[in-house]
Design a protein around this motif. Structure first.
Motif, PDB file in Angstrom:
ATOM      1  N   PHE A 173       8.097   2.742  -4.011  1.00 20.37           N
ATOM      2  CA  PHE A 173       8.807   1.780  -3.174  1.00 20.37           C
ATOM      3  C   PHE A 173       8.874   0.818  -3.546  1.00 20.37           C
ATOM      4  O   PHE A 173       9.524  -0.188  -3.219  1.00 20.37           O
ATOM      5  CB  PHE A 173       7.154   1.772  -2.628  1.00 20.37           C
ATOM      6  CG  PHE A 173       7.330   0.563  -0.723  1.00 20.37           C
ATOM      7  CD1 PHE A 173       8.381   0.302   0.078  1.00 20.37           C
ATOM      8  CD2 PHE A 173       6.439  -0.878  -1.315  1.00 20.37           C
ATOM      9  CE1 PHE A 173       8.178  -0.286   0.553  1.00 20.37           C
ATOM     10  CE2 PHE A 173       6.622  -1.158  -0.489  1.00 20.37           C
ATOM     11  CZ  PHE A 173       7.720  -1.276   0.608  1.00 20.37           C
ATOM     12  N   ALA A 174       7.696  -0.179  -4.582  1.00 18.83           N
ATOM     13  CA  ALA A 174       8.008  -1.364  -5.335  1.00 18.83           C
ATOM     14  C   ALA A 174       9.082  -1.565  -5.964  1.00 18.83           C
ATOM     15  O   ALA A 174      10.194  -2.634  -5.866  1.00 18.83           O
ATOM     16  CB  ALA A 174       7.072  -1.360  -5.968  1.00 18.83           C
ATOM     17  N   LEU A 175      10.091  -0.663  -6.204  1.00 24.30           N
ATOM     18  CA  LEU A 175      11.010  -0.814  -7.667  1.00 24.30           C
ATOM     19  C   LEU A 175      12.405  -1.000  -6.655  1.00 24.30           C
ATOM     20  O   LEU A 175      13.251  -0.812  -6.859  1.00 24.30           O
ATOM     21  CB  LEU A 175      11.017   1.070  -8.249  1.00 24.30           C
ATOM     22  CG  LEU A 175      10.108   0.065  -9.599  1.00 24.30           C
ATOM     23  CD1 LEU A 175      10.326   1.924 -10.299  1.00 24.30           C
ATOM     24  CD2 LEU A 175      10.679  -0.595 -10.571  1.00 24.30           C
ATOM     25  N   GLU A 214       8.709   2.892   5.314  1.00 29.01           N
ATOM     26  CA  GLU A 214       7.619   3.354   4.080  1.00 29.01           C
ATOM     27  C   GLU A 214       7.137   3.187   3.898  1.00 29.01           C
ATOM     28  O   GLU A 214       5.646   2.849   3.332  1.00 29.01           O
ATOM     29  CB  GLU A 214       9.177   2.880   2.918  1.00 29.01           C
ATOM     30  CG  GLU A 214      10.454   3.557   2.912  1.00 29.01           C
ATOM     31  CD  GLU A 214      11.337   2.410   3.774  1.00 29.01           C
ATOM     32  OE1 GLU A 214      13.302   2.988   4.273  1.00 29.01           O
ATOM     33  OE2 GLU A 214      11.188   1.750   5.202  1.00 29.01           O
ATOM     34  N   GLU A 215       6.757   1.943   4.078  1.00 30.21           N
ATOM     35  CA  GLU A 215       5.664   1.013   3.765  1.00 30.21           C
ATOM     36  C   GLU A 215       4.486   1.629   4.341  1.00 30.21           C
ATOM     37  O   GLU A 215       2.934   2.192   4.192  1.00 30.21           O
ATOM     38  CB  GLU A 215       5.137  -0.400   4.608  1.00 30.21           C
ATOM     39  CG  GLU A 215       5.790  -1.199   3.670  1.00 30.21           C
ATOM     40  CD  GLU A 215       6.108  -2.363   4.797  1.00 30.21           C
ATOM     41  OE1 GLU A 215       6.025  -3.917   3.320  1.00 30.21           O
ATOM     42  OE2 GLU A 215       5.930  -2.499   5.902  1.00 30.21           O
ATOM     43  N   LYS A 216       4.309   2.457   5.568  1.00 26.65           N
ATOM     44  CA  LYS A 216       3.632   2.888   6.765  1.00 26.65           C
ATOM     45  C   LYS A 216       3.267   4.322   5.180  1.00 26.65           C
ATOM     46  O   LYS A 216       1.732   5.121   5.387  1.00 26.65           O
ATOM     47  CB  LYS A 216       4.416   3.834   8.038  1.00 26.65           C
ATOM     48  CG  LYS A 216       3.984   2.746   8.652  1.00 26.65           C
ATOM     49  CD  LYS A 216       4.528   3.360  10.245  1.00 26.65           C
ATOM     50  CE  LYS A 216       4.888   1.944  11.316  1.00 26.65           C
ATOM     51  NZ  LYS A 216       4.942   3.126  12.596  1.00 26.65           N
ATOM     52  N   GLU A 217       4.182   5.346   5.490  1.00 31.02           N
ATOM     53  CA  GLU A 217       4.223   6.327   4.300  1.00 31.02           C
ATOM     54  C   GLU A 217       3.003   6.059   2.766  1.00 31.02           C
ATOM     55  O   GLU A 217       2.463   6.633   2.226  1.00 31.02           O
ATOM     56  CB  GLU A 217       5.750   6.945   3.777  1.00 31.02           C
ATOM     57  CG  GLU A 217       5.527   8.552   2.873  1.00 31.02           C
ATOM     58  CD  GLU A 217       6.934   8.533   3.094  1.00 31.02           C
ATOM     59  OE1 GLU A 217       6.587   9.806   1.751  1.00 31.02           O
ATOM     60  OE2 GLU A 217       8.032   8.442   3.383  1.00 31.02           O
ATOM     61  N   VAL A 218       3.308   4.911   2.313  1.00 30.69           N
ATOM     62  CA  VAL A 218       2.872   4.676   1.453  1.00 30.69           C
ATOM     63  C   VAL A 218       1.364   3.773   1.409  1.00 30.69           C
ATOM     64  O   VAL A 218       0.736   4.908   0.387  1.00 30.69           O
ATOM     65  CB  VAL A 218       3.217   3.404   0.930  1.00 30.69           C
ATOM     66  CG1 VAL A 218       1.796   2.334  -0.613  1.00 30.69           C
ATOM     67  CG2 VAL A 218       4.430   3.381   0.205  1.00 30.69           C
TER      68      VAL A 218
END
Length: 650
Positions: A271-273, A371-375
Motif C-alpha cells: 500500500f505504502a509503495l 485500500e486502507e480498510k483492507e490494510v
C-alpha cells in the motif's frame, strides 16, 4: 465455636489430619518468619533494551558483586572478583573463552567450583531448604544440595566435599555443573522482581524481554502506557494496532512485528509503495539507533507515513464515537486547509512541513480508503491471531496490574492525576466520575474486560479504554495534556510540540501530597514509599530520583537509549533487601560481548536510600503477615483437636 469456623477447621484438618502434623507446620512457618527478608529488584521503562535488561537481571543490579565481596572480602583480588562475576552472568560464553587461555583446565575447574559453591552457600543462606531445593536444577539437585548444606554427620568434611568435586571433574561434567551453579546464584540473588511498566517500544527486543519474563520465578508488572497500547493491539483495537505499527516504524523496529511475532506487513508495504511511491516522506525519518540500508530506509519511511495517516483517521473516528472521552480537539485532520497546506490550532495558523495526503478526502478526512480498510483489517487479524503475542499479553494480564502494594511500597508507572491545588482530580470514565485509587481500579477493570468480557458492549468499552489509557490527558499512565504526535511530524514550531505534565509532577517534593497518596491507597505504617516510573529523571542535570525525603522514588533514569542523551545515564534500578534500599544509577551498557570478553560490568553509582539497624525478617513482610495468619489458624486447629471438637485421622 460457630458452624462456619468449624467447617473451615474441618477443611484444614484434611491437610493436617493429626496434632503432630499441625504442630510441625507451625514450627516450620515460625522458622520461616525469622529468616532474612528476600531481595526485591525494581526495574522500569525498559523500552525493548533486551541486552541491558538481561545483564541487569543477571547481576541483580550489583547484588551478585556484593555477595562476592561479602564472601571473599580481601582474600581475592579485584580482577579475580570481576572474572568470577562475569562467569556467573555468562557461564557458557565465558568458559568458551577461558578454555582457549587456561593451560591447567582441571585446576581452574577445581578453584572455580569451590568459589561458586561458597557464593552459592551465602546466597542460599536466607532461604529455607525447601525453597532452595525447588530452585535447584534437576540434573544436579542432589549434588548441589550436598555441597551447599552443612552436614554435621560428616567428620572429614573437607575430604568429603573434595571427593565430590574431584568426581565432577573426572567424569567431564565440570562445565555443566559450573553453569548450573551460576544460574542458581542468579536465581537466588533476587527473590522477587518488580517491573514498573513500559517493557515495549523504542528498543529492538521487547519480545525477547517478554520471553525471559515468562520463565522468571517470581514477578509482578505494573502496566505502562506503552504496554497498554500493545494490549489494545492484541485485542484488535484499531487505533492501538496502528499506533504499535507506527512506533515500530518510527524506531526502525518493524522486525519485532515481522520476525518477533510473525505479523505480515506486506499489505502495508505494498500500500505504502503504491500511494507514496514518489513521496520522499521527509517528516517520517527514523529515530533511535537502528540503522537501515538506503532501500530499507526509504520503504520504512513510506510505511511510517502510511500507517501514521491511517492512525490519525482511526483516532478521529474513535473520538467522534466516544465523545465522553472529551478529546474531540485532538481530531486534527478537519483543521487542515488542504489547498493552502496549513492547519489552524488554537486560532493560530501553521504551515505544514508535508502537504502530500493522497488518501485523505478533504470533505470526509477521517474515512479510510478501500485500500486502507483492507490494510487495517489484515493487521487486526494478524495481531489478534498471533499466538506468541497473545501469550505475552496473557502474562501481562496474569502478572500485571495498574498498581501494586507490596511490603508497604506503592508501585505504579505514571501518576495520580491531581488538580493544581494538589487534590485528587476527578476523571470521567464513561458515565461515572472517579479519582485517586478508584480511578486506577475502574481502569484496570475495563482493561480486563477487553480480554474476558462476555457482553460485547462492555468488551468494546474495554478495548477503547486501552487507547484512552495510552493517550488521554485524563490517563494516569500518560499524565500530559496532549500527545503531540501530529504536531511533531508536521509542524516545525516547537511551541506546538509541548506536552504539559499533570499537576502531580509539581508536587514531587511535597511530603503532604505523598502522604495523601499513600493514605488514599491504604498504605500505612512506618517505612512506606511510592516507587514510580514513566518520566525520566535528568541525572546529568543534577536531578535526584529521591523525592520527599525518601518517601517517593522515581526510578526511570533512561533505560531506553533514546533517552540517554537527555538523562545522562542508562537507567535506575532499585534493590530492597533485608538491610534496606539501594538505588543504582547505571552507565550505558555496551554489549554482552564486551561484558564477556572485557569483563566489563554495568558501572553503577549506588545510593543508599534507607538502611535498617536491625536486619528485616520475613515476619515483617506481606508474606510474613500471611504466614502469621496461617499460624493462628493452625493454633485454632490444634485447640479444636485438643478440645475434642475434631478427631485426628491416621
Amino acid at each position: 465455636m460457630d458452624n462456619m469456623k468449624l467447617k473451615y477447621l474441618e477443611r484444614m484438618a484434611e491437610l493436617y489430619p493429626t496434632i503432630a502434623k499441625a504442630s510441625t507446620e507451625i514450627i516450620n512457618l515460625q522458622a520461616i518468619l525469622n529468616l532474612p527478608k528476600g531481595t526485591e529488584h525494581f526495574l522500569t521503562d525498559i523500552h525493548g533494551e533486551y541486552e541491558a535488561f538481561s545483564h541487569v537481571l543477571k547481576n541483580g543490579s550489583g547484588s551478585v558483586r556484593r555477595k562476592i565481596d561479602t564472601v571473599f572480602g580481601h582474600t581475592m583480588s579485584r580482577q579475580d572478583k570481576k572474572s568470577l562475576a562475569t562467569l556467573i552472568y555468562y557461564p557458557r560464553e565465558k568458559m568458551n573463552l577461558i578454555k582457549k587461555q587456561e593451560h591447567d583446565r582441571k585446576e581452574w575447574y577445581k578453584i572455580t567450583l569451590y568459589r561458586l559453591i561458597e557464593v552459592c552457600k551465602k546466597t542460599a543462606s536466607k532461604y529455607t531448604r525447601s525453597k532452595v531445593r525447588k530452585a535447584l536444577p534437576k540434573d544436579f539437585a542432589y549434588v548441589i544440595e550436598e555441597l551447599i548444606t552443612e552436614r554435621p554427620d560428616i567428620t572429614d568434611k573437607e575430604s568429603y566435599y573434595e571427593q565430590i568435586i574431584h568426581t565432577i571433574i573426572a567424569i567431564g561434567r565440570a562445565e555443566e555443573f559450573i553453569i548450573a551453579l551460576a544460574e542458581l546464584i542468579q536465581r537466588l540473588v533476587v527473590d522477587h522482581l518488580h517491573i514498573l511498566g513500559d517493557i515495549y517500544d523504542r528498543g529492538p527486543g521487547s519480545h525477547q524481554i517478554m520471553d525471559k519474563l515468562e520463565n522468571y520465578h517470581s514477578l509482578d508488572i505494573q502496566w505502562g502506557n506503552h504496554d497498554v497500547v500493545w494490549m489494545g493491539a492484541a485485542v484488535g483495537q484499531a487505533c492501538c494496532v496502528a499506533t504499535v505499527v507506527r512506533i515500530c516504524a518510527r524506531y526502525a523496529n518493524l522486525d519485532i512485528l515481522e520476525d518477533g511475532y510473525g505479523i505480515n506487513l506486506l499489505p502495508l508495504a505494498t500500500f505504502a509503495l503504491t500511494y507514496y511511491k514518489d513521496d520522499p516522506c521527509i517528516c517520517f525519518k527514523i529515530k533511535g539507533h537502528n540503522t537501515l540500508n538506503p532501500v530499507e530506509q526509504d520503504l520504512n519511511m513510506k510505511m511510517h507515513k502510511a500507517i501514521s495517516i491511517i492512525q490519525f483517521k482511526l483516532e478521529g473516528q474513535l473520538l467522534m464515537r466516544r465523545r465522553e472521552f472529551g478529546m474531540a480537539d485532538r481530531a486534527l485532520l478537519d483543521d487542515i486547509d488542504y489547498t493552502e497546506g496549513t492547519i489552524t490550532l488554537n486560532r493560530k495558523t501553521y504551515k505544514l512541513m508535508d502537504n502530500h495526503f493522497p488518501t485523505i478526502d478533504p470533505d470526509n478526512p477521517y474515512e479510510l480508503s478501500k485500500e486502507e480498510k483492507e490494510v487495517v483489517e489484515r493487521l487486526i487479524f494478524a495481531f489478534v491471531n498471533c499466538e506468541k503475542l497473545q501469550r505475552h499479553m496473557q502474562l501481562l494480564l496474569k502478572k500485571g496490574s495498574m498498581y501494586k502494594i507490596y511490603n508497604r511500597n506503592l508501585l505504579y508507572h505514571g501518576c495520580i492525576p491531581l488538580n493544581e491545588d494538589g487534590t485528587f482530580k476527578e476523571i470521567q470514565v464513561y458515565d461515572k466520575v472517579y479519582k485517586g485509587k478508584e480511578l486506577y481500579d475502574v481502569l484496570e477493570t475495563y482493561v480486563r474486560k477487553a480480554f474476558v468480557a462476555v457482553d460485547e458492549r462492555e468488551k468494546e468499552k474495554g478495548k477503547d479504554i486501552l487507547w484512552f489509557i495510552w493517550s488521554s490527558p485524563s490517563s494516569p499512565l500518560f499524565g500530559k495534556d496532549k500527545m503531540a504526535t501530529f504536531e511533531r511530524y508536521f509542524l516545525a514550531e516547537e511551541e506546538t510540540h509541548k506536552e504539559n505534565k499533570n499537576a502531580y509532577y509539581k508536587f514531587l517534593e511535597d511530603e503532604a501530597v505523598a502522604d495523601r497518596i499513600l493514605q488514599e491507597f491504604h498504605v500505612t505504617g512506618e517505612c512506606t514509599h511510592i516507587v514510580n516510573g514513566h518520566v525520566p529523571v535528568h541525572h546529568g542535570a543534577g536531578e535526584s530520583p529521591i523525592k520527599c525525603g525518601g518517601k517517593l522514588l522515581i526510578i526511570d533514569g533512561g533505560f531506553s537509549r533514546a533517552y540517554q542523551k537527555e538523562t545522562g545515564i542508562a537507567g535506575y534500578t532499585l534493590i530492597y533487601n533485608s538491610w534496606g534500599m539501594i538505588l543504582a544509577a547505571h552507565e550505558p551498557f555496551t554489549s554482552a560481548a564486551d561484558a564477556i570478553s572485557k569483563e566489563s560490568d554495568i558501572l553503577s553509582d549506588s545510593i543508599l536510600v534507607k538502611r535498617t539497624v536491625k536486619r528485616k525478617t520475613v515476619g515483617e513482610t506481606d508474606i510474613g503477615m500471611k504466614l502469621k495468619e496461617r499460624i493462628a489458624e493452625l493454633e485454632e486447629l490444634l485447640a479444636a483437636y485438643r478440645d475434642g471438637l475434631l478427631i485426628e485421622k491416621s
